[in-house]
Design an enzyme around this catalytic site. Structure first.
Site, mmCIF file in Angstrom:
data_model
loop_
_atom_site.group_PDB
_atom_site.id
_atom_site.type_symbol
_atom_site.label_atom_id
_atom_site.label_comp_id
_atom_site.label_asym_id
_atom_site.label_seq_id
_atom_site.Cartn_x
_atom_site.Cartn_y
_atom_site.Cartn_z
ATOM 1 N N CYS A 8 0.836 -1.199 0.000
ATOM 2 C CA CYS A 8 0.000 0.000 0.000
ATOM 3 C C CYS A 8 0.873 1.253 0.000
ATOM 4 O O CYS A 8 1.487 1.581 -0.999
ATOM 5 C CB CYS A 8 -0.974 -0.021 1.176
ATOM 6 S SG CYS A 8 -2.338 1.156 1.011
ATOM 7 N N HIS B 30 -3.582 -5.154 0.090
ATOM 8 C CA HIS B 30 -3.092 -5.701 1.362
ATOM 9 C C HIS B 30 -3.243 -7.224 1.330
ATOM 10 O O HIS B 30 -4.187 -7.775 1.900
ATOM 11 C CB HIS B 30 -3.885 -5.134 2.535
ATOM 12 C CG HIS B 30 -3.602 -3.704 2.840
ATOM 13 N ND1 HIS B 30 -2.658 -3.312 3.765
ATOM 14 C CD2 HIS B 30 -4.134 -2.567 2.342
ATOM 15 C CE1 HIS B 30 -2.630 -1.985 3.822
ATOM 16 N NE2 HIS B 30 -3.511 -1.512 2.969
ATOM 17 N N GLU C 271 -1.859 -9.462 2.915
ATOM 18 C CA GLU C 271 -1.750 -10.122 4.225
ATOM 19 C C GLU C 271 -3.102 -10.518 4.791
ATOM 20 O O GLU C 271 -3.202 -11.456 5.595
ATOM 21 C CB GLU C 271 -1.009 -9.226 5.221
ATOM 22 C CG GLU C 271 -1.706 -7.920 5.573
ATOM 23 C CD GLU C 271 -1.348 -6.769 4.658
ATOM 24 O OE1 GLU C 271 -1.638 -5.614 5.016
ATOM 25 O OE2 GLU C 271 -0.783 -7.016 3.574
#
Length: 591
Positions: free
Chosen positions: A398, A525, A527
């Site tokens: 990001c 993102h 993750e």
């Protein structure tokens, strides 16, 4: 529908989220469809405007919901796909009740906490519990509800009252109370039960009675302590469960299962006796053993500005750990405050400056995660510059990707003063600009959030191969700024390639640098979709590059085998738990 309400006592942060996730894992292991709800008693509508130091990271769901980090625990542990409705807050409940009053739904009655707010809470829980969470249209069979905060807090009282009524309405055979509380061990070493007694007394005074007490303690609960809690809290001793500190959170479902928690819940709630998947808990056992095993180390420099609180980056840290487990490495994270890498620190705090640089220089790889605001950004750019010039594997997430574009524009293209419009609105070279439709003047709930598709434009790029050569992928986003399209061709011509774009070809999603072992940035993102048995491809790529195994992995068709990652385990351990077969079969599968 069966409901398990998890609440806590004595202190907040006692581990209700991990306990709730572990209970969900156990229910799934016996073949049940599971969902989860997190209740946060704060007045905020959602977690989108929180400072990370206040409440940890803001976790983003597929539908764009910005919520409490515990929903990340649920998704990672139980492999669920939740929605913003699965995070209930006081702010949401009050706002919706007030809106109903404005609409005339209460027909002129005096609107009160009881019954109007409590009724709305019960109706919301019942509605959300029926939402499918496993990719099918099938209604879940068990709903785990975590009530945030601590029993006795003023702000949680309407929820406690709502659940008192809810239990009465649906019957005790459909509702179970699980109380999580701390058993402190002061300097004397004696396990003290008085705090938990007071906590249960407060709970009963508000109309709920625990069916099971989970005791969080430093060491395993002693038999005498268990008997004392049982006697003074009026809960059978076999329903007083010890969850002591362990080396890995992956052991918690196993600890609960070994104390027959699964059997008790199934009998207490009269759950159907499905033939469960023993392989589920077998995988968890293998994962727990592996996470505690000593392997060769891989060191990652983590450059951020909220590093004093790991919960501020919990999903990023989890994604790194998932990847480290998959490649048989022990993860060592060197946290670096990005402000310590700036010139101001060199002048004002030289010791911190040189310590930060020592951590950066000694790391095998570098990650710069997302964030907001100008503080520490120049330090992040310094770290990115180091990784680029010294060919150290780098992953930017990001804001980390955006700053990689800024660094490249300044130091390779010679665009002096290039910056993001977020940090310097008057810059002559705004390589990062705002997205007007996401700047409405209202801060909460206005970012580009949720799952978005990315189209690969370069079929030779690294990320295309890491994602299994899919033409398009979906990852979760949370941002207001993007790469300025006016600079894209100029930047790409100098070697920083934009290999992934959004479906309209307007927004740059993934960058890769030519002639570098691993220099990757994502606007998304990834993750948030990493799982213990299914690590996120960009994070896996970073760690493979950091141990110089990425080329082997690509040549092997992106399959993790012992030929690629080596085998640092001893033979006795492999005979005890053949974790390689259990884990590596799943590592490349994506939901």
């Amino acid at each position: 529908m069966k409901y398990i309400l998890v609440h806590g006592g004595v202190i907040s942060g006692v581990g209700k989220g991990i306990i709730s996730s572990s209970i969900g894992t156990l229910m799934k292991s016996i073949g049940l469809r599971v969902t989860a709800i997190k209740i946060d008693p704060y007045i905020n509508i959602d977690a989108g405007t929180f400072n990370p130091y206040e409440h940890g990271e803001t976790y983003v769901l597929n539908d764009g919901g910005e919520c409490d980090l515990d929903l990340g625990n649920y998704e990672r542990f139980i492999s669920l796909s939740l929605t913003k409705d699965n995070n209930i807050t006081t702010g949401k409940m009050y706002s919706e009740v007030i809106q109903k009053e404005r609409n005339g739904d209460y027909l002129g009655k005096t609107v009160q906490i009881v019954p109007h707010v409590t009724d709305h809470i019960m109706n919301t829980v019942e509605r959300v519990a029926k939402l499918p969470t496993d990719g099918t249209n099938l209604e879940p069979e068990v709903c785990i509800i975590e009530l945030g905060g601590t029993i006795g807090d003023i702000e949680s009282m309407p929820f406690v009252e709502a659940f008192r009524q809810f239990e009465f309405n649906i019957g005790k055979e459909n509702f179970m109370n699980l109380h999580v509380s701390l058993v402190p061990t002061p300097g004397s070493g004696e396990q003290k039960t008085k705090p938990i007694q007071n906590s249960v007394r407060t709970l009963r005074g508000q109309g709920l009675s625990p069916d099971m007490i989970v005791c969080r303690c430093k060491l395993a609960l002693e038999d005498s302590t268990k008997r004392k809690i049982s006697q003074f809290c009026s809960v059978p001793a076999d329903q007083v469960i010890s969850v002591h500190d362990v080396g890995s959170i992956y052991r918690v479902p196993l600890i609960l299962h070994e104390q027959k928690v699964t059997k008790f819940i199934r009998e207490r709630l009269q759950l159907p006796k499905y033939v469960g998947s023993k392989n589920t808990l077998k995988k968890w056992r293998a994962l727990a053993i592996k996470s505690e095993k000593s392997f060769k180390e891989v060191t990652i420099a983590f450059v951020g500005k909220y590093i004093q609180l790991e919960d501020a980056y919990v999903s990023v840290i989890k994604a790194l750990k998932h990847s480290a487990l998959a490649i048989n490495r022990k993860l060592v994270i060197k946290f670096i405050d990005s402000e310590d890498l700036q010139d101001e620190a060199k002048l004002g705090h030289p010791a911190r400056y040189y310590e930060a640089f020592q951590k950066l220089c000694s790391a095998d790889g570098v990650i710069v995660p997302g964030g907001f605001g100008t503080r520490g950004t120049e330090g992040k750019i310094t770290a990115i510059n180091w990784a680029r010039e010294h060919k150290i594997p780098f992953l930017g997430i990001c804001l980390g990707m955006q700053l990689a574009v800024v660094e490249f524009s300044r130091n390779v293209m010679g665009l002096e003063g290039a910056n993001s419009a977020e940090f310097d609105p008057k810059t002559k070279h705004p390589v990062i600009i705002s997205m007007p439709e996401h700047h409405t003047g209202v801060m909460g709930g206005t970012m580009r959030c949720g799952q978005r598709e990315t189209i690969f434009k370069d079929k030779e790029c690294l990320m295309y191969k890491m994602y299994g050569k899919q033409d398009k992928i979906s990852e979760r986003h949370r941002h207001r700024y993007e790469v300025n399209p006016d600079f894209v061709q100029e930047i790409a011509a100098q070697g920083l390639k934009f290999v992934g774009e959004d479906v309209d070809g307007e927004r740059m999603e993934i960058i890769e640098l030519k002639d570098h072992p691993f220099f990757v940035g994502l606007q998304a993102h990834p993750e948030f979709e990493s799982r213990p048995l299914k690590p996120s491809p960009p994070y896996l790529g970073l760690l493979l590059a950091s141990i110089k195994k990425l080329d082997n992995y690509i040549e092997n068709g992106c399959n993790l085998t012992t030929e690629v990652i080596g085998d640092d385990s001893d033979e006795e351990y492999l005979r005890e738990e053949d974790f390689s077969k259990l884990m590596l079969d799943d590592v490349r599968k994506r939901d």
